[in-house]
Scaffold this motif. Structure first.
Motif, short mmCIF file in Angstrom:
data_model
loop_
_atom_site.label_atom_id
_atom_site.label_comp_id
_atom_site.label_asym_id
_atom_site.label_seq_id
_atom_site.Cartn_x
_atom_site.Cartn_y
_atom_site.Cartn_z
N UNK A 36 0.83 -1.21 0.00
CA UNK A 36 0.00 0.00 0.00
C UNK A 36 0.86 1.26 0.00
N UNK A 37 0.29 2.33 -0.59
CA UNK A 37 0.91 3.65 -0.57
C UNK A 37 0.08 4.56 0.33
N UNK A 38 0.74 5.20 1.28
CA UNK A 38 0.07 6.05 2.26
C UNK A 38 0.67 7.45 2.20
N UNK A 39 -0.19 8.47 2.31
CA UNK A 39 0.26 9.87 2.36
C UNK A 39 0.36 10.31 3.81
N UNK A 40 1.53 10.80 4.19
CA UNK A 40 1.78 11.35 5.52
C UNK A 40 1.85 12.88 5.41
N UNK A 41 1.35 13.57 6.43
CA UNK A 41 1.28 15.03 6.38
C UNK A 41 2.06 15.63 7.55
N UNK A 42 2.79 16.68 7.24
CA UNK A 42 3.58 17.34 8.27
C UNK A 42 4.24 18.58 7.72
N UNK A 43 5.39 18.90 8.23
CA UNK A 43 6.10 20.09 7.77
C UNK A 43 7.57 19.98 8.16
N UNK A 44 8.42 20.70 7.42
CA UNK A 44 9.81 20.82 7.83
C UNK A 44 10.82 20.04 7.03
N UNK A 45 10.47 19.52 5.85
CA UNK A 45 11.46 18.78 5.07
C UNK A 45 11.64 19.30 3.65
N UNK A 46 10.85 20.22 3.21
CA UNK A 46 10.89 20.63 1.81
C UNK A 46 12.23 21.23 1.39
N UNK A 47 12.98 21.78 2.35
CA UNK A 47 14.27 22.41 2.02
C UNK A 47 15.44 21.44 2.08
N UNK A 48 15.19 20.15 2.37
CA UNK A 48 16.28 19.19 2.52
C UNK A 48 15.88 17.86 1.90
N UNK A 49 15.68 17.89 0.60
CA UNK A 49 15.31 16.68 -0.15
C UNK A 49 16.56 16.07 -0.78
N UNK A 50 16.58 14.74 -1.06
CA UNK A 50 15.49 13.79 -0.85
C UNK A 50 15.41 13.35 0.61
#
Length: 705
Positions: free
Chosen positions: A630-644
């Motif tokens: 299964x594929x699940x979407x998790x929601x939060x904040x604080x990682x968009x500037x340090x991908x992957x």
């Protein structure tokens, strides 16, 4: 022999009673003395010059004088670190990498560029302005006996006065304090002429006036103000500093000090005084004066426990600080019984300045904010404002930092001014004696003015200053004494923390969502949209920049941190209706991943949806869907500037199919993860790790069935 002992006992009792009666006569009622007998002795004040670093001598030149803990002439014990001179102080500049630095606070030095209202074309104080926003100072005429007590207000919040009203025109004062009652306490040194033209019977004395404004028009009530002769009742030959406070039981009190000026080069100088005295006067509003049962001497004139007492400040816990210039020390009168009233002089200095020889750091004036940060400055044409900290909470200063450099502070023990507003802003007088500060004496002339320096986090890290007000005439006038009224509505500015809004741990993420937590943050208001925040006047600024308020209540305000703010440390200020409610320095980091949870505590079951088959259903999730994990979407904040990013589910690596912004809501981020093969049923921990190695909480899980 027994009769002799009884006779001596009776005599002593009579003397004590007489002494108490004299004090009671002072403290119980106003003396109603003609003010013309008690005009400020400006000549004596102008002559009260300090010693410069080059010619300062040891304080023991006065016979029996207090000897400071460290000889002021001694070489510096150590050099200030770069942090202590603000080269390494913190800052949150736009678009700067982590570790950006806040420069030392600067000065505005171009009066000709000021808007007209600062130069005098300003309107009267508007009715109802709280006294906590009204700055009081005295403006002297240096060529005659004239002087006024002025009041200024900054209604636009730019730290430049735009309203002004004269409180009284009766000669000015050397210092002024405002009580919670709204009473103005003015002190000055005077010559009691004894009502005669003969100067031979003149007496040097300190005077305290109590100014009242019963109708709130910012003008002293008509008639002769209550006038108190401190020389007659406490042998004080001068009065140069005053502060007002409130006891734990709500009683208003006033503390006044004499100067203790002494010309080491001329023991016969007529301006010389015995060592300074400090008196505590407790108001008796029913009697119109002061309560004799509670008023007392804290330091007796001439007892040589101080050398100078040129400025006073009250700490939040009730201790009184005394600026002792010649001794290069800050002294303290302690509140030993925890009633918020100082009572006992501490023989150990609150702070002895260890960094500079001579008078470079000697405390000429002193003030303290509601967080206990102590500000002080010396004299000189390139002087510094210092912030003194009690870092270990033992009641003594441990270190001082340079908050402002390049000040122009005239060489005078009496005429100066320093105070701190409720919001942390520091106000000080520069060039107090104007053209009287002659170049021949090491002075620079200069325009007497009030500088204002914002300190939004109330931690002594000042921002660049601005000219708040100027004397009306740079050639003939001077300024002395600064005071703001007591806030009677909002209390002290509260504290706050700012964290990741999802995990409620760690620092706020740049470009993400942050939670500001505290008590009474919204003054009872609540809302769930930006529009409601705007309507109710709930505002958050980060280093002076407004940020979107997404929801709010008294314990938590959720905001979006725009990426344009960059990262680093900066002030976070919460205001409601323009009033500062809470403030603190907080850090914004490039990445700090956090997942939202159903309990909204940062821990527990994650907020997640099943993506497989476009089902978008909640937990529990099947381990597989359509013969695939299964594929699940998790929601939060604080990682968009340090991908992957990488994600583990149940301690095993999962496949990240998407990581980035979640459309439609600023700062919200989303990760789509494919379960590892054969994920077992039950709770499975979920941990997010950024490219930079930052990890989310380990106590967040999803439920697999």
């Amino acid at each position: 022999m027994s009769k002799l002992i009884r006779l001596v006992t009776i005599l002593c009792a009579l003397l004590l009673a007489a002494s108490f009666f004299a004090t009671a006569r002072f403290a119980g009622r106003a003396q109603n003395l003609a003010r013309r007998q008690y005009a400020p002795d400006l000549r004596r004040a102008l002559d009260a010059r300090t010693k410069t670093p080059d010619d300062q001598t040891h304080a023991t030149t006065r016979a029996g004088a207090y000897a400071p803990q460290r000889d002021p002439r001694a070489p510096a014990l150590r050099e200030r670190t770069q942090t202590q001179i603000r080269e390494g102080a913190r800052r949150l500049p736009p678009a700067r990498p982590d570790g950006g630095r806040r420069a030392r606070a600067g000065l505005e030095r171009n009066p000709s560029a000021l808007s007209p209202h600062v130069l005098g074309s300003i309107t009267p104080l508007r009715p109802g302005t709280p006294l906590s926003r009204v700055l009081h100072t005295s403006q002297f005429n240096l060529t005659n006996a004239g002087g006024t007590n002025e009041q200024y207000a900054d209604q636009t919040g730019d730290l430049a006065a735009d309203e002004r009203t004269t409180f009284d025109t009766d000669g000015g004062s050397f210092d002024i304090a405002l009580g919670r009652s709204g009473s103005r306490y003015e002190v000055f040194s005077s010559i009691d002429t004894r009502g005669t033209a003969n100067t031979g019977d003149d007496v040097l004395t300190g005077v305290l006036l109590v100014g009242r404004d019963s109708n709130g028009d910012f003008v002293r009530d008509p008639g002769t103000p209550p006038t108190f002769d401190l020389g007659r009742d406490f042998r004080m030959p001068s009065a140069v500093s005053v502060v007002a406070g409130v006891s734990a039981t709500g009683r208003e009190f006033v503390v006044v000090s004499s100067s203790g000026y002494y010309n080491s080069d001329n023991p016969n100088d007529p301006n010389n005084e015995p060592s300074p005295g400090v008196v505590l006067l407790v108001r008796d509003f029913a009697g119109g004066g002061f309560d004799p049962a509670r008023s007392r001497e804290l330091v007796r004139v001439g007892d040589d426990r101080l050398f100078n007492a040129n400025a006073l400040a009250l700490l939040p816990g009730g201790d009184l600080l005394i600026a002792d210039f010649q001794s290069n020390e800050i002294r303290a009168v302690r509140d030993t019984d925890n009633d918020l009233v100082p009572d006992t002089l501490d023989p150990t200095p609150f702070y002895t300045f260890p960094f500079s020889a001579g008078a470079e750091d000697a405390p000429l004036d002193i003030a303290a904010n509601s967080r206990g940060v102590v500000f002080t400055h010396s004299a000189g044409n390139d002087s510094r404002l210092l912030a003194v900290y009690d870092t270990d909470g033992d009641g003594y200063g441990d270190v001082d930092d340079i908050a402002v450099s390049g000040l122009f502070i005239d060489n005078n023990l009496v005429l100066h001014g320093l105070t701190v507003g409720r919001d942390g802003a520091v106000y000080l007088i520069e060039d107090a004696t104007g053209e009287h500060d002659l170049p021949a004496d090491g002075g620079n002339g200069g325009i007497p003015l009030v500088q204002a320096f914002p300190d939004p986090s109330l931690n002594g890290l000042l921002r660049d200053g601005s000219i708040f007000a100027l004397a009306d005439d740079e050639f003939t006038q001077g300024l002395s004494g600064l005071a703001l009224g007591v806030d009677t509505v909002f209390g002290a500015v509260g504290r706050l923390t700012m964290t990741n809004a999802a995990s409620l741990q760690g620092d706020a993420p740049s470009g993400g969502l942050a939670a500001i937590r505290g008590t009474g943050l919204a003054r009872g208001l609540s809302g769930a949209t930006e529009a409601e925040a705007a309507q109710r006047g709930v505002r958050v600024s980060v280093e002076g920049n407004s940020v979107p308020v997404l929801s709010f209540n008294d314990t938590q305000i959720n905001v979006h941190i725009p990426v344009a703010l960059g990262s680093g440390d900066g002030s976070v200020v919460v205001t409601v209706g323009g009033i500062v409610i809470a403030a603190e320095d907080a850090r914004i980091v490039n990445a700090n991943p956090g997942l939202f949870t159903l309990p909204q505590t940062g821990a527990g079951e994650a907020v997640a949806l099943l993506v497989s088959g476009n089902r978008y259903t909640r937990s529990p999730f099947p381990a597989s869907f359509g013969a695939q994990p299964s594929v699940v979407a998790l929601f939060g904040t604080g990682w968009r500037n340090s991908l992957p990013v990488s994600v583990t589910v149940g301690g095993r690596a999962a496949v990240v199919e998407y990581a980035g912004a979640s459309g439609g809501f600023p700062g919200l981020e989303q990760i789509n993860v494919r379960f590892p093969d054969n994920t077992p049923a039950g709770p499975a921990s979920v941990v997010v790790t950024t490219a930079g190695g930052a990890t989310s909480r380990a106590d967040v899980f999803i439920t697999v069935q």
